[in-house]
Design an enzyme around this catalytic site. Structure first.
Site, mmCIF file in Angstrom:
data_model
loop_
_atom_site.group_PDB
_atom_site.id
_atom_site.type_symbol
_atom_site.label_atom_id
_atom_site.label_comp_id
_atom_site.label_asym_id
_atom_site.label_seq_id
_atom_site.Cartn_x
_atom_site.Cartn_y
_atom_site.Cartn_z
ATOM 1 N N GLY A 68 0.850 -1.188 0.000
ATOM 2 C CA GLY A 68 0.000 0.000 0.000
ATOM 3 C C GLY A 68 0.879 1.230 0.000
ATOM 4 O O GLY A 68 1.985 1.217 -0.545
ATOM 5 N N ILE A 91 2.517 2.744 2.493
ATOM 6 C CA ILE A 91 3.798 2.592 3.198
ATOM 7 C C ILE A 91 4.673 1.558 2.476
ATOM 8 O O ILE A 91 5.875 1.763 2.299
ATOM 9 C CB ILE A 91 3.579 2.196 4.679
ATOM 10 C CG1 ILE A 91 2.720 3.260 5.375
ATOM 11 C CG2 ILE A 91 4.907 2.044 5.410
ATOM 12 C CD1 ILE A 91 2.211 2.867 6.753
ATOM 13 N N SER A 104 -4.566 -7.456 -4.745
ATOM 14 C CA SER A 104 -4.675 -6.998 -6.148
ATOM 15 C C SER A 104 -3.297 -6.557 -6.643
ATOM 16 O O SER A 104 -2.505 -5.995 -5.889
ATOM 17 C CB SER A 104 -5.650 -5.827 -6.217
ATOM 18 O OG SER A 104 -5.268 -4.843 -5.275
ATOM 19 N N ARG A 144 0.631 -4.767 12.259
ATOM 20 C CA ARG A 144 -0.005 -4.930 13.567
ATOM 21 C C ARG A 144 0.427 -6.291 14.101
ATOM 22 O O ARG A 144 0.589 -7.252 13.324
ATOM 23 C CB ARG A 144 -1.537 -4.891 13.454
ATOM 24 C CG ARG A 144 -2.133 -3.518 13.183
ATOM 25 C CD ARG A 144 -2.064 -2.585 14.404
ATOM 26 N NE ARG A 144 -2.705 -1.312 14.149
ATOM 27 C CZ ARG A 144 -2.087 -0.207 13.725
ATOM 28 N NH1 ARG A 144 -0.782 -0.214 13.497
ATOM 29 N NH2 ARG A 144 -2.765 0.917 13.541
ATOM 30 N N GLU A 183 0.148 -5.202 23.383
ATOM 31 C CA GLU A 183 1.005 -4.033 23.595
ATOM 32 C C GLU A 183 0.555 -3.280 24.834
ATOM 33 O O GLU A 183 -0.665 -3.115 25.025
ATOM 34 C CB GLU A 183 0.958 -3.123 22.367
ATOM 35 C CG GLU A 183 1.534 -3.803 21.135
ATOM 36 C CD GLU A 183 1.507 -2.916 19.887
ATOM 37 O OE1 GLU A 183 1.091 -1.742 19.968
ATOM 38 O OE2 GLU A 183 1.911 -3.411 18.825
ATOM 39 N N HIS A 232 6.225 0.220 19.061
ATOM 40 C CA HIS A 232 5.215 0.760 18.134
ATOM 41 C C HIS A 232 5.476 2.248 17.830
ATOM 42 O O HIS A 232 4.630 3.105 18.121
ATOM 43 C CB HIS A 232 3.800 0.556 18.705
ATOM 44 C CG HIS A 232 2.739 0.578 17.646
ATOM 45 N ND1 HIS A 232 1.600 -0.177 17.706
ATOM 46 C CD2 HIS A 232 2.633 1.280 16.490
ATOM 47 C CE1 HIS A 232 0.849 0.053 16.647
ATOM 48 N NE2 HIS A 232 1.458 0.944 15.894
ATOM 49 N N ILE A 233 6.638 2.499 17.226
ATOM 50 C CA ILE A 233 7.024 3.894 16.957
ATOM 51 C C ILE A 233 7.116 4.192 15.456
ATOM 52 O O ILE A 233 7.777 5.142 15.042
ATOM 53 C CB ILE A 233 8.375 4.255 17.621
ATOM 54 C CG1 ILE A 233 9.484 3.268 17.205
ATOM 55 C CG2 ILE A 233 8.225 4.333 19.138
ATOM 56 C CD1 ILE A 233 10.887 3.750 17.532
ATOM 57 N N GLY A 234 6.431 3.355 14.649
ATOM 58 C CA GLY A 234 6.528 3.520 13.191
ATOM 59 C C GLY A 234 6.383 4.959 12.717
ATOM 60 O O GLY A 234 7.187 5.445 11.926
#
Ligand code: NAP
Length: 326
Positions: free
Chosen positions: A156, A158, A179, A238, A267, A286-288
């Site tokens: 997608g 990212i 797809s 996730r 988390e 979780h610091i993306g």
């Protein structure tokens, strides 16, 4: 009566200033503690808008409590914490924060890939612990990234931004989506692969899908066994897309070489979690998207979406596209 907006974490005054000018605004008073469910339920009852975090379960109970609720503005691109179907039934708009976090999350993903491949956390710890006594030919030798094959599961926004970065490292790029994306293939030289092909051919397997019933538990021991023994697995999507017990088994039995993880099944991950005992795992909290600029942009987008919906304008980033103002 002015519409009432409830925000589930303490956000900077500068960001919510415009909301306060137009609406009554109340906020959970902690930056690092989630709002308790009973408080969220009580606030939802009064609220016209909720500005929520990915840690809040915005489920049927919250949405049905919110008799006046018009909008949920979730400060994340992922919306697996929100019951979209229940919101649809009640005519509540759900907004997320795509685009503004794409580049920062891709930077973090690629940094995690590099750090895992080159054993940077282990190496940094080695120096700080005073263990660096001499140079040696294979001291903390990692794996090359350049000219290797990256396999992106979830190409997608990212995923594409990660592919762009991989191109700069002369990597071969495989991707898997439900797809195919001819324009991405053309622009980035990425090659479509089935899931099975991708996991068996890639040196670096990077997961960037949303969490859905389809992607939950996507990476199990059977999948890790299909990977190369030298494979490095990176998850920035996730936690529940991965079976963590299976990942632990794969890492400890040599099915794969290493993992870089920004997200976890539960988390915050507990300190005693077996994955945290492994040298070949880098774990991040979780610091993306966590840069000052990007997190501020995400908050601002939530504020703008709430302002739009409460003043009868179309929001910028709607999840439930069929939503119509009533
Ligand atoms: P996006 O543009 O919607 O991309 C998601 C991609 O996943 C799409 O290309 C979609 O393609 C693909 N996909 C969906 N279901 C799939 C399946 N069953 N199998 C294979 N591919 C599938 O979203 P994005 O902005 O890139 O964000 C992606 C995810 O990253 C978010 O949902 C969020 O969970 C996570 N994220 C994490 C952080 C962090 O801090 N760690 C930050 C931002 C985002 P098809 O529909 O064609 O399958």
């Amino acid at each position: 009566m002015r519409p009432y907006v409830y925000i589930t974490r303490k956000l900077p005054d500068a960001v919510i200033k415009t909301l306060k000018q137009k609406f009554t605004v109340n906020m959970w008073d902690h930056e690092d503690i989630s709002v308790p469910k009973d408080v969220l339920l009580a606030e939802a009852k009064k609220a016209d808008a909720l500005l929520t975090m990915l840690t809040d379960a915005v489920d049927e109970s919250v949405l049905s409590a919110g008799e006046r609720l018009k909008v949920i503005a979730n400060m994340a691109v992922g919306f697996d914490n929100v019951d979209i179907e229940a919101a649809r039934r009640r005519g509540i708009a759900v907004c997320n924060t795509p685009d503004v976090l794409t580049a920062s999350t891709a930077d973090l993903t690629f940094a995690l890939l590099m750090a895992t491949a080159r054993r940077m956390e282990e190496a940094a710890r080695f120096v700080k612990e005073g263990k660096w006594n001499s140079w040696s030919p294979f001291l903390l030798a990692g794996q090359d990234v350049h000219h290797k094959t990256i396999g992106i599961v979830g190409m997608g926004k990212i995923g594409e931004a990660v592919a762009k970065r991989a191109g700069g490292f002369d990597m071969n790029i495989l991707y898997h989506n439900r797809s195919q994306k001819p324009e991405v293939e053309h622009k980035l030289g990425a090659v479509y692969a089935t899931f099975d092909e991708l996991v068996s051919k890639a040196d670096f397997i990077v997961c960037l899908t949303p969490l859905t019933p389809e992607t939950k538990n996507m990476f199990t021991i059977d999948v890790f066994r299909e990977m190369k023994k030298t494979a490095v697995f990176i998850n920035v999507s996730r936690g529940p897309v991965v079976n963590e017990q299976d990942l632990y088994e794969a890492l400890t039995t040599g099915e794969i070489a290493a993992a870089g993880l920004d997200v976890f099944e539960k988390e915050p991950i507990g300190r005693e979690h077996p994955l945290l005992t492994l040298n070949n795992v880098i774990a991040l909290p979780h610091i993306g998207s966590s840069t000052i600029e990007t997190r501020t942009a995400m908050m601002t987008l939530c504020v703008e979406n709430i302002e739009s919906i409460l003043t009868g304008k179309p929001p910028k980033t709607l999840v439930n596209k069929e939503w119509q103002p009533v």
